[in-house]
Design a protein around this motif. Structure first.
Motif, PDB file in Angstrom:
ATOM      1  N   UNK A   1       1.061  -1.436   0.276  1.00  0.00           N
ATOM      2  CA  UNK A   1      -0.482  -0.199  -0.251  1.00  0.00           C
ATOM      3  C   UNK A   1       1.033   1.351  -0.242  1.00  0.00           C
ATOM      4  N   UNK A   2       2.167   1.014   0.691  1.00  0.00           N
ATOM      5  CA  UNK A   2       3.266   1.970   0.882  1.00  0.00           C
ATOM      6  C   UNK A   2       3.161   2.816  -0.569  1.00  0.00           C
ATOM      7  N   UNK A   3       4.231   1.621  -1.330  1.00  0.00           N
ATOM      8  CA  UNK A   3       4.619   1.539  -3.430  1.00  0.00           C
ATOM      9  C   UNK A   3       3.400   2.191  -3.449  1.00  0.00           C
ATOM     10  N   UNK A   4       1.932   1.327  -3.175  1.00  0.00           N
ATOM     11  CA  UNK A   4       1.523   2.097  -4.163  1.00  0.00           C
ATOM     12  C   UNK A   4       1.050   3.622  -3.795  1.00  0.00           C
ATOM     13  N   UNK A   5       0.790   3.868  -2.618  1.00  0.00           N
ATOM     14  CA  UNK A   5       0.957   5.356  -2.337  1.00  0.00           C
ATOM     15  C   UNK A   5       2.240   6.609  -3.058  1.00  0.00           C
ATOM     16  N   UNK A   6       3.090   5.765  -3.211  1.00  0.00           N
ATOM     17  CA  UNK A   6       4.702   6.808  -3.659  1.00  0.00           C
ATOM     18  C   UNK A   6       4.250   6.796  -4.927  1.00  0.00           C
ATOM     19  N   UNK A   7       3.752   5.512  -5.472  1.00  0.00           N
ATOM     20  CA  UNK A   7       4.055   6.187  -7.109  1.00  0.00           C
ATOM     21  C   UNK A   7       2.965   6.405  -7.585  1.00  0.00           C
ATOM     22  N   UNK A   8       1.671   6.640  -6.698  1.00  0.00           N
ATOM     23  CA  UNK A   8       0.666   7.695  -7.035  1.00  0.00           C
ATOM     24  C   UNK A   8       1.056   9.030  -7.054  1.00  0.00           C
ATOM     25  N   UNK A   9       1.677   9.546  -6.306  1.00  0.00           N
ATOM     26  CA  UNK A   9       2.127  10.424  -5.759  1.00  0.00           C
ATOM     27  C   UNK A   9       3.404  11.192  -6.930  1.00  0.00           C
TER      28      UNK A   9
END
Length: 320
Positions: free
Chosen positions: A231-239
């Protein structure tokens, strides 16, 4: 100087530990009372919440899991912001959001810095992590002693928000390297290569990366424990995608990675360890991509060293 720290999770717990280890007067707050108790045992002091922390402290650091969490904390702190107060945002967050919240702090007479870290939890634990800092030069000079206590290499990136852009850029690259390493190791296994030899071949060659030297090791161990979740990877690449979209850059690779992590989260859950992105390939091939002799987690074996400011190539040291 009284320092406040809000957010004692994987990264924040280690950064605050560096402050305590180096004798700083530290006040802490987290919704998890057990994390607070651990810091109190190490010499920190507790507060009732963000408002009291901003009232008591000269500097308040936040290290939180999402822009929404940072906003919620800031809304509690804002009434207590006065001239001389400093807010340091160490979360991985959105450039536009840190600018918005920072403008509120500055309007109330305080100063704001976005100063995310990069280099892995194992380096955050020893004070050897890298830190980016976005703010005016005068504010940077004020907070530099704190930054060099928590990190080894500190880079002044420019105005408020610039550090957050560079943080998501580096996390995008780390994710791309992770995905590429997973594909490379699985292909080596499928081709009958010895994976210990394959790891070394990549490490000593032009194919090497920081992600390979860290995440490939815990992949091959089988623990897959890099203290970072999908979920943190998804947040970061989403940003990162948001930054590119605002700048009008038609990315091709990042949307593919977002789709890959969406699929992995649907299969394994959002709190699955991020190196287990390789499980999609293991399941597709029927392979177990593991090898003996690799550690179950990464430990920084370099001694803690005094931090220093990194000066970009071709630039001269700015004078405050």
């Amino acid at each position: 100087m009284k320092i406040g720290f809000i957010g004692l999770g994987n990264v924040g717990g280690k950064l605050s530990g560096s402050l305590l280890r180096n004798g700083k007067e530290l006040y802490v707050h987290d919704l998890n009372v057990d994390l607070v108790a651990d810091k109190l045992a190490d010499g920190a002091k507790a507060v009732s919440g963000p408002a009291e922390m901003m009232r008591l402290c000269d500097v308040v650091i936040t290290c939180l899991p999402s822009p929404a969490a940072s906003d919620a904390v800031m809304q509690e702190m804002l009434p207590e912001v006065r001239p001389g107060k400093i807010w340091m945002e160490m979360s991985t967050t959105d450039e536009a959001e840190v600018k918005r919240l920072g403008a509120l702090v500055i309007a109330a007479g305080g100063a704001a810095v976005d100063c995310p870290v990069s280099g892995g939890c194992h380096r955050a634990d020893t004070g050897n992590i890298a830190i980016f800092a976005g703010c005016d030069r005068a504010t940077f000079e004020r907070v530099l002693p704190l930054l060099t206590t928590m990190g080894r290499r500190v880079l002044h990136t420019g105005d408020l928000g610039s550090a957050s852009v560079l943080k998501v850029v580096t996390n995008y690259l780390a994710t791309a390297h992770l995905v590429a390493s997973a594909e490379a190791l699985t292909t080596c296994a499928a081709a009958g290569m010895d994976l210990n030899t394959a790891y070394e071949a990549i490490r000593i060659s032009s194919g090497n990366s920081f992600s390979h030297e860290t995440e490939s090791q815990v992949i091959l161990n089988g623990s897959r424990d890099i203290s970072f979740t999908m979920d943190l990877v998804k947040k970061d690449i989403g940003l990162f995608q948001d930054v590119a979209d605002r700048a009008g850059v038609p990315l091709e690779l990042n949307p593919l990675m977002i789709a890959m992590f969406d699929d992995a989260i649907a299969r394994y859950g959002e709190r699955e360890l991020s190196p287990n992105i390789i499980k999609r390939l293991e399941e597709a091939t029927g392979l177990c991509v593991q090898a003996p002799g690799f550690p179950s987690e990464m430990v920084d074996d370099e001694p803690e060293e005094p931090g220093y400011e990194v000066i970009p190539k071709g630039a001269q040291r700015a004078v405050g």
